[in-house]
Motif scaffolding. Structure first.
Motif, PDB file in Angstrom:
ATOM      1  N   HIS A 229      32.944  35.701  38.856  1.00  0.00           N
ATOM      2  CA  HIS A 229      33.825  35.860  39.032  1.00  0.00           C
ATOM      3  C   HIS A 229      34.963  36.969  38.446  1.00  0.00           C
ATOM      4  O   HIS A 229      34.953  36.466  37.568  1.00  0.00           O
ATOM      5  CB  HIS A 229      34.483  34.856  40.357  1.00  0.00           C
ATOM      6  N   ARG A 230      34.896  37.871  38.664  1.00  0.00           N
ATOM      7  CA  ARG A 230      35.860  38.938  38.177  1.00  0.00           C
ATOM      8  C   ARG A 230      37.261  38.989  38.816  1.00  0.00           C
ATOM      9  O   ARG A 230      38.368  39.473  39.045  1.00  0.00           O
ATOM     10  CB  ARG A 230      35.081  40.434  38.254  1.00  0.00           C
ATOM     11  N   GLY A 501      39.880  28.788  42.015  1.00  0.00           N
ATOM     12  CA  GLY A 501      41.411  29.925  42.468  1.00  0.00           C
ATOM     13  C   GLY A 501      41.410  30.979  41.804  1.00  0.00           C
ATOM     14  O   GLY A 501      40.687  31.527  41.492  1.00  0.00           O
ATOM     15  N   ILE A 502      42.905  31.047  41.781  1.00  0.00           N
ATOM     16  CA  ILE A 502      43.690  32.844  40.821  1.00  0.00           C
ATOM     17  C   ILE A 502      42.645  33.245  38.987  1.00  0.00           C
ATOM     18  O   ILE A 502      42.625  34.230  39.257  1.00  0.00           O
ATOM     19  CB  ILE A 502      44.448  32.392  41.359  1.00  0.00           C
ATOM     20  N   ASP A 503      42.721  31.875  39.189  1.00  0.00           N
ATOM     21  CA  ASP A 503      42.265  32.492  37.541  1.00  0.00           C
ATOM     22  C   ASP A 503      40.645  32.678  37.761  1.00  0.00           C
ATOM     23  O   ASP A 503      39.962  33.008  36.096  1.00  0.00           O
ATOM     24  CB  ASP A 503      41.857  31.026  36.617  1.00  0.00           C
ATOM     25  N   ARG A 504      39.533  32.314  38.566  1.00  0.00           N
ATOM     26  CA  ARG A 504      38.682  33.318  38.028  1.00  0.00           C
ATOM     27  C   ARG A 504      37.437  32.116  38.322  1.00  0.00           C
ATOM     28  O   ARG A 504      36.074  32.197  38.156  1.00  0.00           O
ATOM     29  CB  ARG A 504      38.146  34.134  38.030  1.00  0.00           C
ATOM     30  N   THR A 505      37.958  30.640  37.857  1.00  0.00           N
ATOM     31  CA  THR A 505      37.113  29.476  37.205  1.00  0.00           C
ATOM     32  C   THR A 505      36.828  28.770  38.253  1.00  0.00           C
ATOM     33  O   THR A 505      37.520  29.176  39.214  1.00  0.00           O
ATOM     34  CB  THR A 505      37.517  28.616  36.084  1.00  0.00           C
ATOM     35  N   ILE A 506      35.340  28.137  38.275  1.00  0.00           N
ATOM     36  CA  ILE A 506      35.154  27.127  38.995  1.00  0.00           C
ATOM     37  C   ILE A 506      35.146  25.468  37.981  1.00  0.00           C
ATOM     38  O   ILE A 506      34.872  25.442  37.399  1.00  0.00           O
ATOM     39  CB  ILE A 506      33.859  26.492  39.687  1.00  0.00           C
ATOM     40  N   ARG A 507      36.198  24.886  38.803  1.00  0.00           N
ATOM     41  CA  ARG A 507      36.128  23.096  37.454  1.00  0.00           C
ATOM     42  C   ARG A 507      35.597  22.215  38.225  1.00  0.00           C
ATOM     43  O   ARG A 507      35.709  22.035  40.045  1.00  0.00           O
ATOM     44  CB  ARG A 507      38.081  23.268  37.754  1.00  0.00           C
ATOM     45  N   ALA A 521      32.860  29.824  34.442  1.00  0.00           N
ATOM     46  CA  ALA A 521      34.270  30.742  33.358  1.00  0.00           C
ATOM     47  C   ALA A 521      33.913  31.843  34.742  1.00  0.00           C
ATOM     48  O   ALA A 521      33.290  31.913  34.806  1.00  0.00           O
ATOM     49  CB  ALA A 521      33.973  30.676  32.221  1.00  0.00           C
ATOM     50  N   GLY A 522      35.200  32.101  34.508  1.00  0.00           N
ATOM     51  CA  GLY A 522      35.298  33.343  35.805  1.00  0.00           C
ATOM     52  C   GLY A 522      34.964  34.793  33.717  1.00  0.00           C
ATOM     53  O   GLY A 522      35.108  34.561  33.114  1.00  0.00           O
TER      54      GLY A 522
END
Length: 525
Positions: A229-230, A501-507, A521-522
């Motif tokens: 995601h961007r 969240g805002i950092d574009r990543t899925i954890r 990762a974003g």
């Protein structure tokens, strides 16, 4: 006859004089003519006006006594001299001089070209306003009645603590409402309208106005992947078999991920405005997505084909969307405060409920699919009978916006998070608070219940994710990636906690606590 002609000549002289003075008028308004032309038209105007006055004066009766022999009637009376002939003769010479002056000015060989006789026009351009950063909301129509848009919903007003204010993404807020914790606006180009789809429109009140909150600080650099995601990840959903994750983002994209292979399966499509919800349908073959464009789109998971489009019309953007467990109904909450109940089997609107005074910030459907719980950004909670389309109860559940509503399996209890930093467990038979989960230092933005119903996952604008014991309210684990606000949460099939969240990543976070890993990762900025 002659006296009438003389009067007309006098009037013409006066008009010529006024025209000459009119040529001087721009000089009084700050647009002066060349000095030479000022003199020309000034002189001509004075001469013409003077000539007109003298001519009129020459028509006045003379001071001499009337000659009794002068004829009183007939032709001789008409041509009899009257007035002051000398003044009349002098007046004839003055307009000739004015005419000569004007003609000489217009056609004389010394006349300068017109382009050089007037100063060049000056164009003043205001400096352009800087373009908004990806995390900023567009200032739009705000500060009034009810709210609208991560670009996003808004919250009725109180001062937010400095810590949360720094962490909150750009959000629109009404002048009289508390700060709205919502993700930033999408920064990608506008999407293409799906080619083949049917559309259903629900009627409701118009969209309210909004204000814009200051943008959050840029998050630390994170690992990136081209397919990621961007922009902020604002929604996560896990498939029934646990092998796939669907995500929605403020970049407007809906993505389908393979959990086991840790790869992107495909982009399912793009909303016309920021995407807010992406839900797996019970059939395992389709998904329902929604966003700020006001469209709820039924998509095919195998290739992203658009099968049906539901348009919310005047209800505005879809802030929250939930599907009943049998897949027959959906309930959407809108930025105008309306709540819409949809019949997914027939593809039609069942009810448009007046709903809230402020933007809807949370929606949950009971396990039996007959009731819905909605929350607003002013902290109001409402319980609905979605079969009959009527309100069962309304109460002020939180001091600020209510987010992430979830029903428990018994259908008689529900959990809500809030902008007042609390999580509350409600008894929906008595509408009393049963338990409170305290620990977050920022708006609790999303909640998820584990498959066995014993653990609650929460994420907050304070940048942390937490797991709670539902029976005692005790905190089991806290996770802090240090990357800024977290907007979305879900439990994976193996019990771990997924966040975006805002950092574009899925954890992915271990159920018992500890360090998480970046699952997806974003994209590079």
């Amino acid at each position: 006859m002659k006296r009438s002609t003389d009067r007309l000549l006098a009037l013409a002289m006066l008009v010529v004089g006024v025209v000459c003075f009119a040529k001087l008028y721009p000089a009084l308004g700050g647009k002066p003519l060349a000095p030479a032309r000022l003199e020309v038209f000034g002189l001509a105007g004075v001469l013409s006006v003077l000539a007109g006055l003298l001519f009129l004066a020459g028509l006045l009766p003379g001071a001499a006594k009337h000659d009794p022999a002068a004829p009183l009637f007939g032709r001789d009376a008409e041509i009899a001299p009257a007035g002051h002939p000398r003044l009349r003769r002098a007046a004839f010479a003055l307009p000739l001089l004015a005419l000569i002056v004007i003609v000489a000015d217009q056609f004389g060989p010394w006349r300068a070209p017109r382009a050089n006789s007037e100063p060049a026009k000056e164009t003043v351009t205001a400096p352009a306003q800087p373009a908004p950063r990806p995390s900023e909301s567009k200032p739009e129509r705000e500060t009034s009645a009810r709210p609208i848009t991560p670009e996003v919903s808004v919250e009725p007003a109180t001062a937010a603590p400095a810590q949360e204010e720094a962490a909150t993404p750009a959000l629109p807020e009404p002048a009289t409402a508390p700060a709205q914790p919502m993700p930033p606006a999408a920064s990608t180009p506008p999407p293409v309208q799906p080619a083949q789809s049917t559309e259903l429109t629900a009627l409701a009140p118009g969209t309210p106005a909004e204000t814009v909150a200051p943008p959050p600080p840029a998050p630390p650099a994170q690992p990136t992947a081209l397919e990621g995601h961007r922009d902020a990840v604002v929604w996560l959903a896990v498939s029934a078999d646990g092998h796939e994750i669907m995500s929605a983002s403020t970049d407007r994209m809906i993505k389908l991920w393979d959990v086991d292979g840790k790869r992107l399966i495909r982009d399912l499509g793009r909303q016309k405005d920021m995407a807010r919800s992406a839900l797996f349908m019970p059939d395992g073959k389709t998904a329902l997505t929604a966003g700020d464009d006001g469209e709820i789109v039924l998509r095919q998971l195998s290739d992203g084909t658009v099968l049906h489009v539901f348009s919310s019309g005047a209800n505005g953007g879809v802030r929250q969307l939930k599907i009943s467990s049998d897949g027959k109904r959906a309930v959407s909450g809108h930025d105008t405060g309306s709540v819409v109940v949809w019949d997914l089997e027939k593809g039609e609107v069942l009810h448009v409920l007046p709903g809230h005074d402020w933007s809807v910030s949370s929606v949950a459907i009971s396990p039996d699919g007959t009731r819905a719980l909605t929350g607003s950004i002013d902290g109001e909670l409402k319980l609905w009978d979605i079969v009959a389309g009527k309100q069962l109860r309304s109460w002020h559940g939180h001091d600020r916006g209510a987010y992430g509503a979830v029903f428990l399996a018994d259908g008689h209890h529900a959990v809500t998070g809030s902008g007042d930093y609390t999580i509350k467990l409600w008894d929906l038979d008595t509408f009393k608070e049963v338990r409170r989960f305290d620990g977050h230092s920022g708006t609790v933005y999303a909640l998820a219940l584990s498959a066995d119903g014993k653990r609650l996952g929460s994420v907050s604008l304070d940048g942390t994710a937490r797991i709670w014991n539902m029976d005692t309210g005790a905190e089991i684990a806290e996770f802090d990636p240090g990357t800024g606000p977290i907007y979305s949460v879900a439990f994976a099939a193996n019990g771990t906690l997924l966040t975006g969240g805002i950092d574009r990543t899925i954890r992915d976070w271990p159920a018992a606590g500890g360090d998480g890993t970046v699952l997806f990762a974003g994209a590079p900025e």
